[in-house]
Design an enzyme around this catalytic site. Structure first.
Site, PDB file in Angstrom:
ATOM      1  N   HIS A  44      17.839  46.669  47.031  1.00 41.70           N
ATOM      2  CA  HIS A  44      17.688  45.982  45.743  1.00 41.70           C
ATOM      3  C   HIS A  44      19.020  45.360  45.316  1.00 41.70           C
ATOM      4  CE1 HIS A  44      14.368  49.130  44.965  1.00 41.70           C
ATOM      5  NE2 HIS A  44      13.752  47.970  45.069  1.00 41.70           N
ATOM      6  N   LYS A  85      -0.474  53.876  38.673  1.00 41.42           N
ATOM      7  CA  LYS A  85       0.339  54.230  39.838  1.00 41.42           C
ATOM      8  C   LYS A  85       1.193  55.456  39.533  1.00 41.42           C
ATOM      9  CE  LYS A  85       3.384  51.891  43.043  1.00 41.42           C
ATOM     10  NZ  LYS A  85       4.194  50.719  43.340  1.00 41.42           N
ATOM     11  N   SER A 107      12.180  51.727  48.932  1.00 42.40           N
ATOM     12  CA  SER A 107      12.214  52.901  48.054  1.00 42.40           C
ATOM     13  C   SER A 107      11.304  53.995  48.604  1.00 42.40           C
ATOM     14  CB  SER A 107      11.746  52.528  46.642  1.00 42.40           C
ATOM     15  OG  SER A 107      12.666  51.665  46.037  1.00 42.40           O
TER      16      SER A 107
HETATM   17  O1  PNS Z   1       8.762  47.124  43.815  1.00 40.76           O
HETATM   18  P1  PNS Z   1       7.333  46.697  43.897  1.00 40.76           P
HETATM   19  O2  PNS Z   1       6.424  47.918  43.876  1.00 40.76           O
HETATM   20  O3  PNS Z   1       7.062  45.789  45.045  1.00 40.76           O
HETATM   21  O4  PNS Z   1       7.015  45.868  42.540  1.00 40.76           O
HETATM   22  C1  PNS Z   1       5.740  45.329  42.309  1.00 40.76           C
HETATM   23  C2  PNS Z   1       5.675  44.670  40.922  1.00 40.76           C
HETATM   24  C3  PNS Z   1       5.973  45.683  39.836  1.00 40.76           C
HETATM   25  C4  PNS Z   1       6.659  43.529  40.855  1.00 40.76           C
HETATM   26  C5  PNS Z   1       4.226  44.120  40.806  1.00 40.76           C
HETATM   27  O5  PNS Z   1       3.317  45.155  41.059  1.00 40.76           O
HETATM   28  C6  PNS Z   1       3.938  43.503  39.449  1.00 40.76           C
HETATM   29  O6  PNS Z   1       4.386  42.417  39.147  1.00 40.76           O
HETATM   30  N1  PNS Z   1       3.158  44.234  38.642  1.00 40.76           N
HETATM   31  C7  PNS Z   1       2.746  43.764  37.335  1.00 40.76           C
HETATM   32  C8  PNS Z   1       1.247  43.500  37.293  1.00 40.76           C
HETATM   33  C9  PNS Z   1       0.916  42.042  37.546  1.00 40.76           C
HETATM   34  O7  PNS Z   1       1.471  41.148  36.945  1.00 40.76           O
HETATM   35  N2  PNS Z   1      -0.020  41.823  38.495  1.00 40.76           N
HETATM   36  C10 PNS Z   1      -0.486  40.493  38.804  1.00 40.76           C
HETATM   37  C11 PNS Z   1       0.367  39.782  39.836  1.00 40.76           C
HETATM   38  S1  PNS Z   1      -0.016  40.286  41.452  1.00 40.76           S
END
Ligand code: PNS
Length: 161
Positions: free
Chosen positions: A17, A41, A128
């Site tokens: 990151h 989650k 992670s």
């Molecule tokens: O570190 P990660 O787990 O890859 O992060 C994923 C994250 C948090 C960026 C993604 O799950 C997210 O944007 N979640 C918010 C929900 C959302 O907007 N979903 C619609 C777009 S796919």
């Protein structure tokens, strides 16, 4: 220069990151590291801990701030007045889900652009979830995460090397 948002779970923040944060912070005037929370989650660290770890890791970058969001990323983008999402890409296996996320976000909020930074080779296989698994099994994590994150993991898993 647009404001950019680097969203993720950061459960916990890794050197992978930080590689993306450092490089994105030199591309954008202001970078918001957005710690996401999905109520469906399960995380190893709660939101407050994940934000604290990210904040401590980002202190050395003057144009980087850390915030948190729940719900849709596009709503958080609107709240920040941002139209750029930064994501890191590792192996080809990341591509499909990242493409889906980028296109979905653009449909939900036209004008949103996702900028992908290729991970630096030394972090190609770092995630992670790998760090969490190593920590859970008592292995050393110091090559993957900054010392303050290692300390949190050690507090959580006392058998850690
Ligand atoms: O570190 P990660 O787990 O890859 O992060 C994923 C994250 C948090 C960026 C993604 O799950 C997210 O944007 N979640 C918010 C929900 C959302 O907007 N979903 C619609 C777009 S796919």
């Amino acid at each position: 220069m647009p404001v950019a948002v680097y969203p993720g779970s950061f459960d916990p923040t890794t050197y992978g990151h930080l590689d993306i944060i450092e490089r994105a912070s030199s591309l954008f005037e202001r970078l918001i590291v957005a710690v996401g929370g999905n109520p469906a989650k399960e995380y190893l660290f709660d939101m407050a801990d994940r934000v604290e770890m990210a904040e401590q890791a980002c202190r050395r970058f003057p144009n980087v701030e850390v915030d948190s969001f729940t719900g849709l990323l596009v709503n958080f983008l609107a709240h920040c007045g941002a139209n750029v999402v930064v994501r890191g890409l590792r192996a080809v296996s990341d591509f499909e889900s990242e493409l889906q996320m980028a296109l979905t976000n653009r449909i939900l909020r036209p004008g949103v652009e996702t900028v992908f930074l290729m991970t630096s080779p030394e972090f190609l296989y770092l995630s992670s979830s790998t760090v969490r698994e190593i920590a859970l099994l008592g292995g050393p994590v110091h090559t993957f995460v900054p010392p303050h994150v290692e300390a949190r993991l050690k507090a959580r898993f006392p058998s850690l090397d």
